[in-house]
Write a protein that holds these residues in place. Structure first.
Motif, PDB file in Angstrom:
ATOM      1  N   ALA A 226      -7.232  -6.420   5.342  1.00  0.00           N
ATOM      2  CA  ALA A 226      -7.302  -5.416   4.577  1.00  0.00           C
ATOM      3  C   ALA A 226      -8.368  -4.333   4.854  1.00  0.00           C
ATOM      4  O   ALA A 226      -8.444  -3.249   4.153  1.00  0.00           O
ATOM      5  N   LEU A 227      -8.777  -4.457   5.984  1.00  0.00           N
ATOM      6  CA  LEU A 227      -9.931  -3.613   6.418  1.00  0.00           C
ATOM      7  C   LEU A 227      -9.628  -2.389   7.178  1.00  0.00           C
ATOM      8  O   LEU A 227     -10.268  -1.455   7.478  1.00  0.00           O
ATOM      9  N   GLU A 228      -8.270  -2.649   7.765  1.00  0.00           N
ATOM     10  CA  GLU A 228      -7.802  -1.607   8.820  1.00  0.00           C
ATOM     11  C   GLU A 228      -6.416  -1.386   8.412  1.00  0.00           C
ATOM     12  O   GLU A 228      -5.712  -2.278   8.188  1.00  0.00           O
ATOM     13  N   ALA A 229      -6.021  -0.034   8.792  1.00  0.00           N
ATOM     14  CA  ALA A 229      -4.440   0.326   8.556  1.00  0.00           C
ATOM     15  C   ALA A 229      -3.523  -0.461   9.578  1.00  0.00           C
ATOM     16  O   ALA A 229      -2.297  -1.070   9.192  1.00  0.00           O
ATOM     17  N   ASP A 230      -3.912  -0.757  10.765  1.00  0.00           N
ATOM     18  CA  ASP A 230      -3.046  -1.252  11.690  1.00  0.00           C
ATOM     19  C   ASP A 230      -2.534  -2.934  11.430  1.00  0.00           C
ATOM     20  O   ASP A 230      -1.764  -3.318  11.760  1.00  0.00           O
ATOM     21  N   SER A 231      -3.323  -3.482  10.515  1.00  0.00           N
ATOM     22  CA  SER A 231      -3.234  -4.799  10.322  1.00  0.00           C
ATOM     23  C   SER A 231      -2.671  -4.884   8.588  1.00  0.00           C
ATOM     24  O   SER A 231      -2.542  -6.133   8.235  1.00  0.00           O
ATOM     25  N   TYR A 232      -2.623  -3.650   7.999  1.00  0.00           N
ATOM     26  CA  TYR A 232      -2.640  -3.860   6.534  1.00  0.00           C
ATOM     27  C   TYR A 232      -1.000  -4.265   6.344  1.00  0.00           C
ATOM     28  O   TYR A 232       0.033  -3.503   6.877  1.00  0.00           O
ATOM     29  N   VAL A 233      -0.928  -4.983   5.171  1.00  0.00           N
ATOM     30  CA  VAL A 233       0.477  -5.373   4.852  1.00  0.00           C
ATOM     31  C   VAL A 233       0.514  -5.385   3.189  1.00  0.00           C
ATOM     32  O   VAL A 233      -0.219  -6.109   2.583  1.00  0.00           O
ATOM     33  N   SER A 234       1.627  -4.639   2.561  1.00  0.00           N
ATOM     34  CA  SER A 234       1.937  -4.486   1.317  1.00  0.00           C
ATOM     35  C   SER A 234       3.221  -4.761   0.999  1.00  0.00           C
ATOM     36  O   SER A 234       4.079  -4.798   1.695  1.00  0.00           O
ATOM     37  N   ASN A 235       3.349  -4.486  -0.503  1.00  0.00           N
ATOM     38  CA  ASN A 235       4.771  -4.924  -0.712  1.00  0.00           C
ATOM     39  C   ASN A 235       5.403  -3.500  -1.938  1.00  0.00           C
ATOM     40  O   ASN A 235       6.206  -3.767  -2.403  1.00  0.00           O
ATOM     41  N   GLY A 236       4.692  -2.511  -1.989  1.00  0.00           N
ATOM     42  CA  GLY A 236       4.703  -1.506  -2.893  1.00  0.00           C
ATOM     43  C   GLY A 236       5.891  -0.569  -2.026  1.00  0.00           C
ATOM     44  O   GLY A 236       6.267  -0.663  -1.157  1.00  0.00           O
ATOM     45  N   ALA A 237       5.848   0.610  -2.929  1.00  0.00           N
ATOM     46  CA  ALA A 237       6.513   1.868  -2.526  1.00  0.00           C
ATOM     47  C   ALA A 237       6.122   2.498  -1.273  1.00  0.00           C
ATOM     48  O   ALA A 237       6.753   3.100  -0.329  1.00  0.00           O
ATOM     49  N   PHE A 238       4.864   2.277  -0.962  1.00  0.00           N
ATOM     50  CA  PHE A 238       4.088   3.043   0.349  1.00  0.00           C
ATOM     51  C   PHE A 238       3.262   1.896   1.095  1.00  0.00           C
ATOM     52  O   PHE A 238       2.851   1.025   0.620  1.00  0.00           O
ATOM     53  N   LYS A 239       3.164   2.250   2.449  1.00  0.00           N
ATOM     54  CA  LYS A 239       2.421   1.294   3.113  1.00  0.00           C
ATOM     55  C   LYS A 239       1.172   2.299   3.783  1.00  0.00           C
ATOM     56  O   LYS A 239       1.358   3.382   4.055  1.00  0.00           O
ATOM     57  N   LEU A 240       0.001   1.572   4.089  1.00  0.00           N
ATOM     58  CA  LEU A 240      -1.046   2.259   4.525  1.00  0.00           C
ATOM     59  C   LEU A 240      -0.811   2.095   5.975  1.00  0.00           C
ATOM     60  O   LEU A 240      -0.699   1.159   6.846  1.00  0.00           O
ATOM     61  N   THR A 241      -0.952   3.418   6.899  1.00  0.00           N
ATOM     62  CA  THR A 241      -0.425   3.595   8.264  1.00  0.00           C
ATOM     63  C   THR A 241      -1.911   4.143   8.985  1.00  0.00           C
ATOM     64  O   THR A 241      -1.783   4.126  10.166  1.00  0.00           O
ATOM     65  N   GLU A 242      -2.692   4.709   8.190  1.00  0.00           N
ATOM     66  CA  GLU A 242      -3.763   5.182   8.802  1.00  0.00           C
ATOM     67  C   GLU A 242      -5.152   5.269   7.927  1.00  0.00           C
ATOM     68  O   GLU A 242      -5.079   5.718   6.873  1.00  0.00           O
ATOM     69  N   TRP A 243      -6.203   4.946   8.414  1.00  0.00           N
ATOM     70  CA  TRP A 243      -7.514   4.908   7.619  1.00  0.00           C
ATOM     71  C   TRP A 243      -8.712   5.200   8.552  1.00  0.00           C
ATOM     72  O   TRP A 243      -9.126   4.450   9.282  1.00  0.00           O
ATOM     73  N   LYS A 244      -9.064   6.697   8.379  1.00  0.00           N
ATOM     74  CA  LYS A 244     -10.332   6.995   9.053  1.00  0.00           C
ATOM     75  C   LYS A 244     -11.470   6.869   8.100  1.00  0.00           C
ATOM     76  O   LYS A 244     -11.403   7.636   7.177  1.00  0.00           O
TER      77      LYS A 244
END
Length: 563
Positions: A226-244
């Protein structure tokens, strides 16, 4: 007064967004050149259709998220992302109704203790894994594991055995205590939940982010997912794809979400800005489609302006100050009450906050049903501002502590122009009314939270948004040794009434107990309530479908952008 020029930070963001073509109203398009076939020279060439422009919503988050792991998050700067990237067993509609989320509506035993949820067919994680009942069992037990150090673990104490497990200090006992926790995956699709006592608002809790699932396989393979976007996995309507980090975040529509046909946005782009003036200037420059919160002077101009872009409504939240009861002389009830009685709340709401807020003379906000009527309206005002009484109490309280004068102290607040202005107003009121010297100290939000937990403050700015729509979401904050009892206050009668309200099956008995507890809290005054929030924000006319549950930030899950 509204600034006439961009700050350096505003200029930086403006240039950044300009270069990336991310202005509100600009549509991302892909143009394809005309095809040319040398073997068919002279024939009419056909143009390919231009793909539809992406629908991108631009908005601001006023703090860098502290944790985007559902089991570790604790603030609205976290939950705003989580509420759109994850989904619980249930979810809320724009009308505030609790409906099916990942699961069908539960079967509830006659005694109200056993709740059986069935995960719906086709539920998937953003990486394509199936969402299972075991994921829910695993995630809830993760929160309760003492080694997780989750601040919100107490929200799961409604489960049988949860408090015993979470409060255990013997690591050797963890496995057997975990086994006794009242959540169990009967099979891949069936989750059985056993409560300590019947809990009327438990269904509401299952839509709250601490109850969201986490992907068991992902968590076990990479605890830092959960610390970076490239390893983030979720189950909702949106997914995290970038986190600067401390700059921006991007959410994209989750193609594995079961209800994806109802999701109209392709992307949501956040800029992380802790300065309300900068965010407001970006909105005016069409760089943001939605801005929240607003600068206080701007709120004052907009409240009665009739501006169609301005939205305001009730918020299930209270603005208050913690008094560190472990620090002398704030351990003295009379000193605490004197400080509270010397604060002019009406002046703060009308001339400083300026968002239509209601001065608070109790702690539970309006908007929660009592047995009959509204809980806050039935409570009424539990104390009044009284300068003569404040001076008298301060003198008596200091004498009891062997002090002639209240020593200078500081108000700690998280960086925000709005919090600064309120703190300055309180500072001046205490100086003028009680001849008290007060310093001000601003820090980043997460630093403030950490210092409150460590007891490293004298007075601190705080706010609480209801996690669910019941008075208990506020009233259990100040039980002895509670995880969010940052005032470090304890009262056995208060604890007794909260216990009654949590275990009683009689609605009148539990509401009466919470009214009594609130009276004790305001008589002891370990905290100073200032006002009940409103929710003023601006949204562009081309953005449709934003809705605002009473205890949530503006929700964009079903938003659309007119093209």
């Amino acid at each position: 007064m509204k600034k006439s020029q961009f700050s350096l930070l505003a200029l930086f963001f403006s240039l950044m967004l300009l270069l990336s073509g991310c202005f509100s109203g600009q549509k991302e398009t892909t143009t394809t050149p005309e095809k040319k076939d040398d073997n068919n020279a002279g024939q009419t060439e056909e143009k390919e259709e231009t793909p539809p422009a992406k629908k991108v919503l631009h908005l601001n988050n006023n703090e860098e998220p502290g944790a985007l792991h559902p089991g570790l998050a604790q603030g609205t700067h976290d939950s705003w992302i989580l509420e759109h990237a994850f989904e619980g067993l249930t979810k809320k509609t724009p009308e505030g109704e609790i409906v099916e989320g990942m699961a069908e509506m539960p079967e509830i035993s006659d005694d109200g203790l056993t709740w059986t949820f069935h995960i719906k067919d086709g539920m998937k994680w953003s990486n394509g894994d199936p969402v299972t009942a075991e994921d829910f069992e695993y995630s809830w037990k993760y929160v309760l594991n003492p080694e997780s150090a989750s601040e919100y673990a107490y929200q799961l104490y409604y489960l049988a055995g949860a408090e015993d497990y979470n409060s255990s200090e013997k690591k050797a006992d963890y496995p057997k205590l975990e086994e006794k926790v009242g959540v169990k995956a009967i099979d891949e699709k069936t989750l059985e939940v056993t409560l300590v006592e019947p809990t009327p608002y438990f269904l509401d809790l299952t839509s709250f982010y601490t109850y969201y699932p986490i992907n068991k396989k992902v968590q076990e393979a990479n605890p830092d997912w959960a610390l970076e976007a490239d390893s983030y996995v979720s189950n909702g309507a949106f997914k995290l794809t970038e986190w600067k980090h401390k700059e921006s975040m991007k959410l994209e529509k989750n193609e594995n979400y079961y209800d994806q046909d109802k999701i109209k946005l392709d992307e949501v782009q956040f800029v992380i800005i802790d300065n309300e003036d900068t965010a407001w200037q970006m909105y005016q420059a069409d760089e943001l489609d939605l801005v929240y919160p607003l600068p206080q002077d701007v709120q004052g101009q907009l409240v009665d302006s009739g501006n169609a872009e301005f939205n305001n409504g009730p918020d299930l939240a209270v603005y208050y100050y913690n008094l560190n009861n472990d620090v002398k002389p704030f351990n003295n009830k009379k000193v605490r009450k004197a400080l509270s009685m010397a604060v002019d709340r009406k002046t703060i709401t009308e001339h400083v906050a300026q968002g239509g807020q209601q001065p608070a003379y109790s702690i539970v906000p309006p908007g929660i049903n009592d047995v009959s009527g509204d809980f806050q309206e039935n409570t009424g005002e539990l104390f009044k501002e009284d300068l003569d009484e404040a001076k008298k109490l301060l003198k008596e309280g200091l004498a009891e502590e062997g002090m002639d004068k209240l020593p200078e102290f500081s108000i700690l607040y998280n960086t925000s122009e709005g919090h600064k202005k309120i703190a300055e107003a309180v500072q001046e009121m205490l100086r003028k009314n009680l001849d008290v010297k007060v310093g001000l100290e601003n820090v980043e939000f997460q630093v403030k939270l950490d210092r409150e937990k460590a007891g490293d403050y004298q007075i601190s700015r705080a706010g609480w948004s209801g996690d669910y729509v019941d008075p208990m979401t506020f009233m259990d904050l100040w039980v002895t040794d509670g995880p969010f009892n940052d005032a470090n206050w304890s009262n056995s009668d208060y604890d007794k009434n909260i216990k009654i309200a949590k275990t009683s099956m009689d609605p009148k008995e539990r509401m009466d107990a919470m009214h009594k507890a609130e009276e004790i809290l305001m008589d002891e005054m370990p905290i100073i309530p200032i006002y009940f929030y409103t929710k003023p924000f601006m949204v562009k006319p081309h953005v449709k479908g934003i809705f605002t549950p009473i205890n949530r930030y503006p929700q964009f899950i079903y938003a659309d952008i007119e093209q």
